[in-house]
Design an enzyme around this catalytic site. Structure first.
Site, PDB file in Angstrom:
ATOM      1  CD  GLU A 252      -3.111  -0.923   0.359  1.00  0.00           C
ATOM      2  OE1 GLU A 252      -3.394   0.254   0.043  1.00  0.00           O
ATOM      3  OE2 GLU A 252      -3.764  -1.898  -0.042  1.00  0.00           O
TER       4      GLU A 252
ATOM      5  CB  CYS B  74      -1.270   7.543   1.457  1.00  0.00           C
ATOM      6  SG  CYS B  74      -2.834   6.767   1.892  1.00  0.00           S
TER       7      CYS B  74
HETATM    8  P1  NAD Z   1       8.079   4.574   5.103  1.00  0.00           P
HETATM    9  O1  NAD Z   1       8.065   3.760   3.868  1.00  0.00           O
HETATM   10  O2  NAD Z   1       9.255   5.449   5.383  1.00  0.00           O
HETATM   11  O3  NAD Z   1       7.937   3.631   6.398  1.00  0.00           O
HETATM   12  C1  NAD Z   1       6.956   2.617   6.498  1.00  0.00           C
HETATM   13  C2  NAD Z   1       7.487   1.492   7.359  1.00  0.00           C
HETATM   14  O4  NAD Z   1       8.670   0.976   6.761  1.00  0.00           O
HETATM   15  C3  NAD Z   1       7.851   1.909   8.774  1.00  0.00           C
HETATM   16  O5  NAD Z   1       7.318   0.963   9.674  1.00  0.00           O
HETATM   17  C4  NAD Z   1       9.362   1.916   8.788  1.00  0.00           C
HETATM   18  O6  NAD Z   1       9.894   1.493  10.027  1.00  0.00           O
HETATM   19  C5  NAD Z   1       9.728   0.906   7.706  1.00  0.00           C
HETATM   20  N1  NAD Z   1      10.966   1.269   7.002  1.00  0.00           N
HETATM   21  C6  NAD Z   1      11.429   2.517   6.744  1.00  0.00           C
HETATM   22  N2  NAD Z   1      12.599   2.457   6.075  1.00  0.00           N
HETATM   23  C7  NAD Z   1      12.883   1.141   5.893  1.00  0.00           C
HETATM   24  C8  NAD Z   1      13.969   0.432   5.292  1.00  0.00           C
HETATM   25  N3  NAD Z   1      14.981   1.070   4.717  1.00  0.00           N
HETATM   26  N4  NAD Z   1      13.910  -0.916   5.319  1.00  0.00           N
HETATM   27  C9  NAD Z   1      12.902  -1.565   5.876  1.00  0.00           C
HETATM   28  N5  NAD Z   1      11.853  -0.952   6.476  1.00  0.00           N
HETATM   29  C10 NAD Z   1      11.844   0.386   6.491  1.00  0.00           C
HETATM   30  O7  NAD Z   1       6.723   5.395   5.059  1.00  0.00           O
HETATM   31  P2  NAD Z   1       6.256   6.497   6.061  1.00  0.00           P
HETATM   32  O8  NAD Z   1       7.179   7.663   5.936  1.00  0.00           O
HETATM   33  O9  NAD Z   1       6.012   5.915   7.415  1.00  0.00           O
HETATM   34  O10 NAD Z   1       4.830   6.876   5.441  1.00  0.00           O
HETATM   35  C11 NAD Z   1       4.690   7.764   4.383  1.00  0.00           C
HETATM   36  C12 NAD Z   1       4.506   7.065   3.057  1.00  0.00           C
HETATM   37  O11 NAD Z   1       3.555   6.035   3.178  1.00  0.00           O
HETATM   38  C13 NAD Z   1       3.965   8.009   2.002  1.00  0.00           C
HETATM   39  O12 NAD Z   1       4.615   7.761   0.782  1.00  0.00           O
HETATM   40  C14 NAD Z   1       2.499   7.632   1.915  1.00  0.00           C
HETATM   41  O13 NAD Z   1       1.913   7.927   0.669  1.00  0.00           O
HETATM   42  C15 NAD Z   1       2.548   6.165   2.181  1.00  0.00           C
HETATM   43  N6  NAD Z   1       1.269   5.694   2.728  1.00  0.00           N
HETATM   44  C16 NAD Z   1       0.493   4.890   1.965  1.00  0.00           C
HETATM   45  C17 NAD Z   1      -0.747   4.492   2.454  1.00  0.00           C
HETATM   46  C18 NAD Z   1      -1.658   3.601   1.657  1.00  0.00           C
HETATM   47  O14 NAD Z   1      -2.589   3.076   2.242  1.00  0.00           O
HETATM   48  N7  NAD Z   1      -1.455   3.426   0.365  1.00  0.00           N
HETATM   49  C19 NAD Z   1      -1.146   4.893   3.719  1.00  0.00           C
HETATM   50  C20 NAD Z   1      -0.310   5.703   4.460  1.00  0.00           C
HETATM   51  C21 NAD Z   1       0.907   6.103   3.967  1.00  0.00           C
END
Ligand code: NAD
Length: 462
Positions: free
Chosen positions: A213, A247
Protein backbone atom coordinates in the site's frame (compact mmCIF):
# COMPACT_ATOMS: atom_id res chain seq x y z
CA UNK A 1 21.89 -12.95 9.33
CA UNK A 2 18.73 -14.29 10.90
CA UNK A 3 17.67 -12.89 14.25
CA UNK A 4 17.19 -15.77 16.71
CA UNK A 5 14.53 -13.88 18.61
CA UNK A 6 12.36 -13.36 15.51
CA UNK A 7 13.08 -16.89 14.30
CA UNK A 8 11.90 -18.31 17.63
CA UNK A 9 8.82 -16.08 17.62
CA UNK A 10 7.90 -17.23 14.15
CA UNK A 11 8.46 -20.90 15.11
CA UNK A 12 6.12 -20.41 18.06
CA UNK A 13 3.51 -18.86 15.75
CA UNK A 14 3.93 -21.75 13.30
CA UNK A 15 3.38 -24.26 16.11
CA UNK A 16 0.28 -22.41 17.27
CA UNK A 17 -1.04 -22.13 13.71
CA UNK A 18 -0.55 -25.86 13.18
CA UNK A 19 -2.85 -26.63 16.13
CA UNK A 20 -5.68 -25.46 13.85
CA UNK A 21 -7.08 -23.08 16.49
CA UNK A 22 -7.31 -20.17 14.04
CA UNK A 23 -9.26 -22.28 11.53
CA UNK A 24 -12.33 -21.97 13.73
CA UNK A 25 -14.60 -19.13 12.57
CA UNK A 26 -15.91 -18.88 16.12
CA UNK A 27 -12.34 -18.29 17.38
CA UNK A 28 -11.72 -15.58 14.77
CA UNK A 29 -14.95 -13.78 15.64
CA UNK A 30 -14.09 -13.92 19.35
CA UNK A 31 -10.66 -12.38 18.64
CA UNK A 32 -12.22 -9.61 16.56
CA UNK A 33 -14.69 -8.85 19.35
CA UNK A 34 -11.82 -8.83 21.82
CA UNK A 35 -9.79 -6.44 19.65
CA UNK A 36 -12.80 -4.14 19.28
CA UNK A 37 -13.32 -4.06 23.06
CA UNK A 38 -9.60 -3.33 23.64
CA UNK A 39 -9.74 -0.43 21.18
CA UNK A 40 -12.94 1.00 22.66
CA UNK A 41 -11.73 0.65 26.25
CA UNK A 42 -8.54 2.53 25.38
CA UNK A 43 -10.00 5.24 23.18
CA UNK A 44 -8.78 8.16 25.27
CA UNK A 45 -5.24 6.76 25.55
CA UNK A 46 -5.12 6.21 21.77
CA UNK A 47 -6.38 9.77 21.18
CA UNK A 48 -3.73 11.11 23.61
CA UNK A 49 -0.93 9.26 21.80
CA UNK A 50 -2.07 10.59 18.42
CA UNK A 51 -2.25 14.10 19.86
CA UNK A 52 1.37 13.82 20.98
CA UNK A 53 2.61 12.38 17.69
CA UNK A 54 0.64 14.52 15.24
CA UNK A 55 -1.41 17.03 17.24
CA UNK A 56 -4.54 15.27 15.93
CA UNK A 57 -7.80 16.55 17.37
CA UNK A 58 -9.99 14.13 19.30
CA UNK A 59 -12.59 14.15 16.57
CA UNK A 60 -10.11 13.50 13.76
CA UNK A 61 -8.54 10.64 15.75
CA UNK A 62 -11.83 9.06 16.74
CA UNK A 63 -13.26 9.22 13.23
CA UNK A 64 -10.21 8.44 11.06
CA UNK A 65 -8.27 6.09 13.33
CA UNK A 66 -10.80 4.40 15.64
CA UNK A 67 -14.38 4.32 14.36
CA UNK A 68 -13.24 3.41 10.86
CA UNK A 69 -11.60 0.30 12.40
CA UNK A 70 -14.37 -0.71 14.82
CA UNK A 71 -16.97 -0.20 12.10
CA UNK A 72 -15.04 -2.52 9.79
CA UNK A 73 -14.73 -5.10 12.59
CA UNK A 74 -18.55 -5.10 12.94
CA UNK A 75 -18.97 -5.53 9.19
CA UNK A 76 -16.51 -8.43 9.13
CA UNK A 77 -18.05 -10.16 12.15
CA UNK A 78 -21.46 -9.93 10.48
CA UNK A 79 -20.28 -11.49 7.23
CA UNK A 80 -17.39 -13.79 8.14
CA UNK A 81 -19.40 -17.03 8.28
CA UNK A 82 -20.80 -16.35 4.81
CA UNK A 83 -17.42 -15.38 3.31
CA UNK A 84 -15.63 -18.39 4.71
CA UNK A 85 -18.01 -20.94 3.19
CA UNK A 86 -16.58 -22.61 0.08
CA UNK A 87 -17.70 -20.70 -3.02
CA UNK A 88 -19.35 -22.88 -5.65
CA UNK A 89 -18.40 -22.15 -9.25
CA UNK A 90 -19.48 -23.78 -12.56
CA UNK A 91 -17.45 -26.60 -14.18
CA UNK A 92 -17.90 -25.91 -17.91
CA UNK A 93 -15.07 -27.99 -19.37
CA UNK A 94 -16.37 -31.38 -20.64
CA UNK A 95 -13.54 -33.33 -18.99
CA UNK A 96 -14.91 -32.05 -15.66
CA UNK A 97 -18.30 -33.73 -16.20
CA UNK A 98 -19.86 -34.88 -13.97
CA UNK A 99 -18.43 -32.91 -11.06
CA UNK A 100 -18.49 -29.83 -8.89
CA UNK A 101 -15.99 -27.04 -8.41
CA UNK A 102 -15.47 -24.82 -5.42
CA UNK A 103 -13.05 -22.33 -3.92
CA UNK A 104 -11.92 -22.78 -0.31
CA UNK A 105 -10.34 -19.87 1.55
CA UNK A 106 -7.47 -20.91 3.77
CA UNK A 107 -5.23 -18.75 5.95
CA UNK A 108 -1.62 -18.29 4.85
CA UNK A 109 -0.08 -18.84 8.29
CA UNK A 110 2.01 -16.10 9.89
CA UNK A 111 1.78 -12.66 8.37
CA UNK A 112 3.97 -9.62 8.87
CA UNK A 113 2.23 -6.23 8.91
CA UNK A 114 4.41 -3.11 8.62
CA UNK A 115 2.82 0.30 9.16
CA UNK A 116 3.57 3.99 8.42
CA UNK A 117 3.41 6.99 10.79
CA UNK A 118 0.62 9.12 9.30
CA UNK A 119 -2.39 7.09 10.46
CA UNK A 120 -0.22 5.04 12.77
CA UNK A 121 -3.05 3.30 14.62
CA UNK A 122 -5.57 2.66 11.85
CA UNK A 123 -2.99 1.46 9.33
CA UNK A 124 -1.83 -1.28 11.70
CA UNK A 125 -5.29 -2.24 12.99
CA UNK A 126 -7.10 -2.36 9.64
CA UNK A 127 -4.73 -4.93 8.06
CA UNK A 128 -4.59 -6.78 11.38
CA UNK A 129 -8.35 -7.37 11.40
CA UNK A 130 -7.98 -8.70 7.85
CA UNK A 131 -5.29 -11.11 9.03
CA UNK A 132 -7.40 -12.23 12.01
CA UNK A 133 -10.62 -12.72 10.04
CA UNK A 134 -8.83 -14.90 7.51
CA UNK A 135 -7.39 -17.08 10.32
CA UNK A 136 -3.75 -16.04 10.36
CA UNK A 137 -1.25 -15.41 13.13
CA UNK A 138 0.38 -11.98 12.89
CA UNK A 139 3.41 -9.94 13.81
CA UNK A 140 2.80 -6.21 13.54
CA UNK A 141 5.52 -3.58 13.28
CA UNK A 142 4.10 -0.07 13.76
CA UNK A 143 6.06 2.98 12.63
CA UNK A 144 8.80 3.99 15.06
CA UNK A 145 8.36 7.59 13.90
CA UNK A 146 4.94 8.00 15.56
CA UNK A 147 6.59 6.79 18.75
CA UNK A 148 3.74 7.39 21.23
CA UNK A 149 1.27 5.48 19.08
CA UNK A 150 3.86 2.76 18.51
CA UNK A 151 4.21 2.31 22.31
CA UNK A 152 0.44 2.31 22.67
CA UNK A 153 -0.04 -0.40 20.01
CA UNK A 154 2.76 -2.57 21.39
CA UNK A 155 1.25 -2.32 24.89
CA UNK A 156 -2.32 -3.06 23.75
CA UNK A 157 -1.40 -6.02 21.58
CA UNK A 158 1.23 -7.63 23.78
CA UNK A 159 -0.79 -7.25 26.98
CA UNK A 160 -3.89 -8.84 25.52
CA UNK A 161 -2.82 -11.44 22.95
CA UNK A 162 -0.42 -14.37 23.35
CA UNK A 163 2.71 -13.80 21.24
CA UNK A 164 2.32 -17.17 19.50
CA UNK A 165 -0.89 -15.76 18.00
CA UNK A 166 -0.40 -11.99 17.60
CA UNK A 167 2.52 -9.87 18.68
CA UNK A 168 3.73 -6.31 18.14
CA UNK A 169 7.36 -5.38 17.67
CA UNK A 170 8.93 -1.99 18.24
CA UNK A 171 11.60 -0.66 15.92
CA UNK A 172 12.52 0.82 12.58
CA UNK A 173 14.29 -0.21 9.37
CA UNK A 174 16.77 -2.46 11.19
CA UNK A 175 14.00 -4.52 12.79
CA UNK A 176 12.11 -4.71 9.49
CA UNK A 177 15.26 -5.91 7.75
CA UNK A 178 15.79 -8.62 10.37
CA UNK A 179 12.14 -9.62 10.32
CA UNK A 180 12.26 -9.95 6.54
CA UNK A 181 15.19 -12.37 6.83
CA UNK A 182 12.58 -14.78 8.18
CA UNK A 183 10.21 -16.62 5.92
CA UNK A 184 6.76 -15.20 6.59
CA UNK A 185 3.73 -16.59 4.78
CA UNK A 186 2.53 -13.11 3.79
CA UNK A 187 3.82 -9.56 4.09
CA UNK A 188 1.49 -6.56 4.19
CA UNK A 189 3.32 -3.24 3.90
CA UNK A 190 2.01 0.33 4.03
CA UNK A 191 4.53 3.08 3.36
CA UNK A 192 6.49 4.93 0.71
CA UNK A 193 7.21 3.66 -2.79
CA UNK A 194 11.01 3.53 -2.28
CA UNK A 195 10.73 1.39 0.86
CA UNK A 196 8.05 -0.67 -0.86
CA UNK A 197 10.68 -1.76 -3.40
CA UNK A 198 13.00 -2.88 -0.56
CA UNK A 199 10.16 -4.88 1.01
CA UNK A 200 9.25 -6.53 -2.29
CA UNK A 201 12.86 -7.47 -2.94
CA UNK A 202 13.27 -8.97 0.55
CA UNK A 203 9.99 -10.90 0.27
CA UNK A 204 10.99 -12.19 -3.17
CA UNK A 205 13.98 -13.98 -1.62
CA UNK A 206 11.47 -16.27 0.14
CA UNK A 207 8.82 -16.09 -2.60
CA UNK A 208 6.55 -14.58 0.03
CA UNK A 209 3.39 -12.97 -1.38
CA UNK A 210 2.93 -9.29 -0.56
CA UNK A 211 0.48 -6.44 -0.52
CA UNK A 212 2.09 -3.03 -0.97
CA UNK A 213 0.00 0.00 0.00
CA UNK A 214 2.13 2.87 -1.30
CA UNK A 215 1.80 6.56 -2.13
CA UNK A 216 2.43 8.94 -5.00
CA UNK A 217 1.17 12.19 -6.44
CA UNK A 218 -2.64 12.16 -6.57
CA UNK A 219 -4.17 14.75 -8.91
CA UNK A 220 -7.31 16.73 -8.24
CA UNK A 221 -9.00 18.16 -11.33
CA UNK A 222 -11.58 20.95 -11.23
CA UNK A 223 -13.26 21.63 -14.56
CA UNK A 224 -15.21 24.67 -15.76
CA UNK A 225 -18.58 23.10 -14.86
CA UNK A 226 -17.77 22.29 -11.22
CA UNK A 227 -19.63 23.73 -8.25
CA UNK A 228 -16.71 25.80 -6.97
CA UNK A 229 -18.02 26.51 -3.46
CA UNK A 230 -18.52 22.83 -2.82
CA UNK A 231 -15.27 21.81 -4.55
CA UNK A 232 -13.26 24.31 -2.49
CA UNK A 233 -14.62 23.00 0.81
CA UNK A 234 -14.07 19.35 -0.12
CA UNK A 235 -10.55 19.98 -1.45
CA UNK A 236 -9.48 21.97 1.62
CA UNK A 237 -10.95 19.29 3.89
CA UNK A 238 -9.21 16.49 1.95
CA UNK A 239 -5.90 18.31 1.60
CA UNK A 240 -5.58 19.59 5.15
CA UNK A 241 -6.72 16.57 7.14
CA UNK A 242 -3.67 15.49 9.17
CA UNK A 243 -1.92 18.59 7.72
CA UNK A 244 -1.80 16.92 4.32
CA UNK A 245 0.07 13.88 5.63
CA UNK A 246 -2.41 11.55 3.97
CA UNK A 247 -1.39 9.05 1.29
CA UNK A 248 -4.54 9.66 -0.74
CA UNK A 249 -4.79 13.44 -0.25
CA UNK A 250 -5.00 15.59 -3.38
CA UNK A 251 -1.31 16.26 -4.04
CA UNK A 252 -1.81 18.99 -6.64
CA UNK A 253 -4.67 20.78 -8.34
CA UNK A 254 -5.40 21.05 -12.04
CA UNK A 255 -8.04 23.72 -12.53
CA UNK A 256 -9.58 24.98 -15.77
CA UNK A 257 -8.02 28.42 -16.42
CA UNK A 258 -11.45 30.07 -16.53
CA UNK A 259 -12.19 29.34 -12.87
CA UNK A 260 -8.76 29.52 -11.24
CA UNK A 261 -9.18 32.96 -9.66
CA UNK A 262 -12.63 32.16 -8.27
CA UNK A 263 -11.49 28.77 -6.96
CA UNK A 264 -8.41 30.22 -5.23
CA UNK A 265 -10.62 32.78 -3.45
CA UNK A 266 -12.96 30.04 -2.29
CA UNK A 267 -10.09 27.78 -1.20
CA UNK A 268 -8.70 30.59 0.96
CA UNK A 269 -12.16 31.28 2.39
CA UNK A 270 -12.56 27.59 3.25
CA UNK A 271 -9.15 27.43 4.99
CA UNK A 272 -10.09 30.48 7.09
CA UNK A 273 -13.50 29.06 7.93
CA UNK A 274 -12.08 25.69 9.02
CA UNK A 275 -8.89 26.79 10.78
CA UNK A 276 -9.25 30.54 11.42
CA UNK A 277 -6.94 33.34 10.27
CA UNK A 278 -4.05 31.73 12.11
CA UNK A 279 -4.19 27.91 11.76
CA UNK A 280 -1.19 27.58 14.12
CA UNK A 281 -3.67 28.37 16.91
CA UNK A 282 -6.31 25.92 15.71
CA UNK A 283 -6.79 22.78 17.80
CA UNK A 284 -8.09 21.09 14.63
CA UNK A 285 -4.87 21.57 12.66
CA UNK A 286 -2.13 18.93 12.86
CA UNK A 287 1.61 19.38 13.11
CA UNK A 288 4.26 17.92 10.86
CA UNK A 289 5.48 14.60 12.21
CA UNK A 290 9.17 15.48 12.72
CA UNK A 291 12.02 17.83 11.88
CA UNK A 292 13.10 15.82 8.84
CA UNK A 293 9.70 16.18 7.18
CA UNK A 294 9.42 19.81 8.38
CA UNK A 295 12.74 20.60 6.63
CA UNK A 296 11.69 18.71 3.51
CA UNK A 297 8.40 20.64 3.29
CA UNK A 298 10.06 23.97 4.04
CA UNK A 299 12.34 23.36 1.07
CA UNK A 300 9.28 22.72 -1.13
CA UNK A 301 7.88 26.12 -0.12
CA UNK A 302 10.69 27.70 -2.14
CA UNK A 303 9.00 26.48 -5.35
CA UNK A 304 6.71 28.69 -7.42
CA UNK A 305 4.75 31.63 -6.14
CA UNK A 306 2.93 31.58 -2.78
CA UNK A 307 -0.71 32.66 -3.18
CA UNK A 308 -1.68 32.04 0.44
CA UNK A 309 0.02 30.77 3.60
CA UNK A 310 3.69 29.90 3.52
CA UNK A 311 4.52 30.61 7.16
CA UNK A 312 6.32 28.05 9.31
CA UNK A 313 7.39 27.56 12.90
CA UNK A 314 10.13 25.05 13.57
CA UNK A 315 9.62 24.69 17.36
CA UNK A 316 5.96 23.70 16.76
CA UNK A 317 6.69 21.77 13.56
CA UNK A 318 4.00 23.97 12.01
CA UNK A 319 3.58 24.61 8.31
CA UNK A 320 0.66 26.80 7.32
CA UNK A 321 -1.90 25.68 4.76
CA UNK A 322 -0.24 26.94 1.60
CA UNK A 323 -1.44 27.49 -1.96
CA UNK A 324 1.18 27.99 -4.65
CA UNK A 325 1.10 28.57 -8.39
CA UNK A 326 3.65 29.09 -11.16
CA UNK A 327 5.17 25.67 -10.64
CA UNK A 328 6.45 23.40 -13.37
CA UNK A 329 6.83 19.64 -13.45
CA UNK A 330 10.59 20.05 -13.11
CA UNK A 331 10.26 21.78 -9.70
CA UNK A 332 10.94 19.54 -6.68
CA UNK A 333 7.38 20.13 -5.41
CA UNK A 334 6.07 18.42 -8.56
CA UNK A 335 8.74 15.72 -8.60
CA UNK A 336 7.99 14.11 -5.24
CA UNK A 337 4.91 13.23 -3.20
CA UNK A 338 4.27 16.39 -1.11
CA UNK A 339 2.71 14.69 1.94
CA UNK A 340 2.10 18.02 3.66
CA UNK A 341 -0.20 21.08 3.60
CA UNK A 342 1.15 22.58 0.37
CA UNK A 343 -1.14 22.64 -2.66
CA UNK A 344 0.36 23.54 -6.05
CA UNK A 345 -2.23 24.89 -8.47
CA UNK A 346 -1.77 24.30 -12.19
CA UNK A 347 -4.20 25.46 -14.87
CA UNK A 348 -5.33 23.85 -18.12
CA UNK A 349 -7.31 24.68 -21.22
CA UNK A 350 -8.03 21.23 -22.50
CA UNK A 351 -8.88 18.17 -20.42
CA UNK A 352 -7.10 15.93 -22.93
CA UNK A 353 -3.82 17.63 -22.00
CA UNK A 354 -4.42 16.92 -18.30
CA UNK A 355 -5.08 13.27 -19.09
CA UNK A 356 -1.87 13.07 -21.13
CA UNK A 357 0.19 14.75 -18.41
CA UNK A 358 -1.18 12.55 -15.59
CA UNK A 359 -0.61 9.47 -17.73
CA UNK A 360 3.00 10.47 -18.39
CA UNK A 361 3.74 10.13 -14.65
CA UNK A 362 3.60 7.10 -12.34
CA UNK A 363 0.07 5.81 -11.73
CA UNK A 364 -1.36 7.69 -8.72
CA UNK A 365 -3.02 6.18 -5.66
CA UNK A 366 -6.03 8.48 -6.06
CA UNK A 367 -7.64 10.89 -8.46
CA UNK A 368 -10.36 13.43 -7.72
CA UNK A 369 -12.51 15.11 -10.33
CA UNK A 370 -14.93 17.96 -9.66
CA UNK A 371 -17.35 18.30 -12.56
CA UNK A 372 -20.98 18.31 -13.61
CA UNK A 373 -20.05 17.14 -17.09
CA UNK A 374 -20.72 13.41 -17.58
CA UNK A 375 -18.55 13.30 -20.69
CA UNK A 376 -15.55 14.67 -18.76
CA UNK A 377 -16.19 12.14 -16.00
CA UNK A 378 -16.33 9.23 -18.47
CA UNK A 379 -13.26 10.44 -20.29
CA UNK A 380 -11.12 10.64 -17.13
CA UNK A 381 -12.35 7.34 -15.68
CA UNK A 382 -11.77 5.54 -18.95
CA UNK A 383 -8.38 6.96 -19.86
CA UNK A 384 -6.50 7.43 -16.57
CA UNK A 385 -5.28 4.54 -14.45
CA UNK A 386 -5.19 5.15 -10.68
CA UNK A 387 -5.86 3.22 -7.47
CA UNK A 388 -9.27 4.73 -6.65
CA UNK A 389 -10.89 8.10 -6.21
CA UNK A 390 -13.97 10.28 -6.07
CA UNK A 391 -16.12 12.33 -8.38
CA UNK A 392 -17.06 15.58 -6.62
CA UNK A 393 -15.40 14.63 -3.33
CA UNK A 394 -12.08 13.68 -1.77
CA UNK A 395 -10.78 10.76 0.31
CA UNK A 396 -14.10 9.01 0.82
CA UNK A 397 -13.26 5.99 -1.32
CA UNK A 398 -11.27 4.81 1.73
CA UNK A 399 -14.25 5.14 4.07
CA UNK A 400 -16.43 2.54 2.36
CA UNK A 401 -15.43 -1.03 3.21
CA UNK A 402 -17.37 -2.28 0.18
CA UNK A 403 -14.68 -0.68 -2.02
CA UNK A 404 -11.24 -2.33 -2.34
CA UNK A 405 -8.56 0.11 -1.23
CA UNK A 406 -5.18 -0.04 -2.95
CA UNK A 407 -2.93 1.43 -5.59
CA UNK A 408 -1.82 0.38 -9.04
CA UNK A 409 1.67 0.39 -10.57
CA UNK A 410 3.97 2.57 -8.45
CA UNK A 411 1.16 3.36 -5.99
CA UNK A 412 0.72 -0.21 -4.84
CA UNK A 413 0.07 -3.86 -5.33
CA UNK A 414 -3.13 -5.49 -4.03
CA UNK A 415 -6.03 -4.05 -2.07
CA UNK A 416 -7.98 -4.56 1.16
CA UNK A 417 -10.88 -3.51 3.41
CA UNK A 418 -13.98 -5.51 4.29
CA UNK A 419 -14.35 -8.64 2.18
CA UNK A 420 -11.24 -7.68 0.19
CA UNK A 421 -9.20 -7.98 3.40
CA UNK A 422 -10.54 -11.49 3.92
CA UNK A 423 -9.58 -12.31 0.32
CA UNK A 424 -6.16 -10.65 0.60
CA UNK A 425 -5.17 -12.62 3.70
CA UNK A 426 -6.55 -15.93 2.36
CA UNK A 427 -5.16 -18.36 -0.15
CA UNK A 428 -7.88 -19.41 -2.60
CA UNK A 429 -7.65 -23.17 -2.82
CA UNK A 430 -9.38 -24.54 -5.93
CA UNK A 431 -11.09 -27.89 -5.51
CA UNK A 432 -12.72 -30.06 -8.16
CA UNK A 433 -14.87 -32.85 -6.79
CA UNK A 434 -15.70 -35.68 -9.18
CA UNK A 435 -19.11 -37.11 -8.53
CA UNK A 436 -20.38 -39.61 -9.35
CA UNK A 437 -17.16 -41.44 -10.31
CA UNK A 438 -17.81 -41.75 -14.03
CA UNK A 439 -14.93 -42.00 -16.46
CA UNK A 440 -14.98 -40.32 -19.84
CA UNK A 441 -13.00 -42.54 -22.20
CA UNK A 442 -12.21 -39.36 -24.12
CA UNK A 443 -9.77 -38.33 -21.39
CA UNK A 444 -7.46 -41.28 -21.74
CA UNK A 445 -4.76 -42.21 -24.24
CA UNK A 446 -4.46 -43.33 -26.91
CA UNK A 447 -5.27 -39.81 -28.20
CA UNK A 448 -6.98 -40.66 -31.48
CA UNK A 449 -8.33 -38.32 -34.13
CA UNK A 450 -11.86 -39.63 -33.38
CA UNK A 451 -11.60 -38.59 -29.72
CA UNK A 452 -10.43 -35.14 -30.72
CA UNK A 453 -13.39 -34.74 -33.08
CA UNK A 454 -15.75 -35.72 -30.26
CA UNK A 455 -14.12 -33.37 -27.82
CA UNK A 456 -14.36 -30.48 -30.29
CA UNK A 457 -18.04 -31.30 -30.82
CA UNK A 458 -18.66 -31.18 -27.08
CA UNK A 459 -16.88 -27.86 -26.89
CA UNK A 460 -18.85 -26.68 -29.91
CA UNK A 461 -15.58 -26.08 -31.74
CA UNK A 462 -16.21 -28.42 -34.64
P1 NAD B 1 8.08 4.57 5.10
O1 NAD B 1 8.07 3.76 3.87
O2 NAD B 1 9.26 5.45 5.38
O3 NAD B 1 7.94 3.63 6.40
C1 NAD B 1 6.96 2.62 6.50
C2 NAD B 1 7.49 1.49 7.36
O4 NAD B 1 8.67 0.98 6.76
C3 NAD B 1 7.85 1.91 8.77
O5 NAD B 1 7.32 0.96 9.67
C4 NAD B 1 9.36 1.92 8.79
O6 NAD B 1 9.89 1.49 10.03
C5 NAD B 1 9.73 0.91 7.71
N1 NAD B 1 10.97 1.27 7.00
C6 NAD B 1 11.43 2.52 6.74
N2 NAD B 1 12.60 2.46 6.08
C7 NAD B 1 12.88 1.14 5.89
C8 NAD B 1 13.97 0.43 5.29
N3 NAD B 1 14.98 1.07 4.72
N4 NAD B 1 13.91 -0.92 5.32
C9 NAD B 1 12.90 -1.56 5.88
N5 NAD B 1 11.85 -0.95 6.48
C10 NAD B 1 11.84 0.39 6.49
O7 NAD B 1 6.72 5.40 5.06
P2 NAD B 1 6.26 6.50 6.06
O8 NAD B 1 7.18 7.66 5.94
O9 NAD B 1 6.01 5.91 7.42
O10 NAD B 1 4.83 6.88 5.44
C11 NAD B 1 4.69 7.76 4.38
C12 NAD B 1 4.51 7.07 3.06
O11 NAD B 1 3.56 6.04 3.18
C13 NAD B 1 3.96 8.01 2.00
O12 NAD B 1 4.62 7.76 0.78
C14 NAD B 1 2.50 7.63 1.91
O13 NAD B 1 1.91 7.93 0.67
C15 NAD B 1 2.55 6.16 2.18
N6 NAD B 1 1.27 5.69 2.73
C16 NAD B 1 0.49 4.89 1.96
C17 NAD B 1 -0.75 4.49 2.45
C18 NAD B 1 -1.66 3.60 1.66
O14 NAD B 1 -2.59 3.08 2.24
N7 NAD B 1 -1.45 3.43 0.37
C19 NAD B 1 -1.15 4.89 3.72
C20 NAD B 1 -0.31 5.70 4.46
C21 NAD B 1 0.91 6.10 3.97
Amino acid sequence: MQDKRYGTLLDEQRNFFSTGTTLSIHFRIEQLKKLKAIIQNNESAIVAALRKDLHKSEMESVVTEIIIVTDEIDHIIKNLKKWSKPTKVPSPFPLCWPGKSEIHHEPYGSVLIIGPWNFPFMLIMSPLIGAICAGNCAIVKPSEIASHTQDMIVGLINNHFPSEYITAIKGGPQEVTRLLDEKFDYVFFTGGTQIGKIILEAAARHLTPVTLELGGKSPCIVDETANLDFAARRIVWGKLMNAGQVCLAPDYLYVHHSCKTALVEKLIAAVKKFYGDDPSKSSSYCKIINKRHFDRLTRLLKNGNILYGGSTSEPDLYIAPTLIDNVSWTDPVMQEEIFGPILPILTYDNLEDVIKTVNSHPKPLSLYLFTKNKHHEKNVLKHVSFGGGCINDCLLQIANYHLPFGGVGSSGLGAYHGKYSFETFSHRKSIFRKSPPIDLALEYPPYTRKKLVWLKRLLKLG
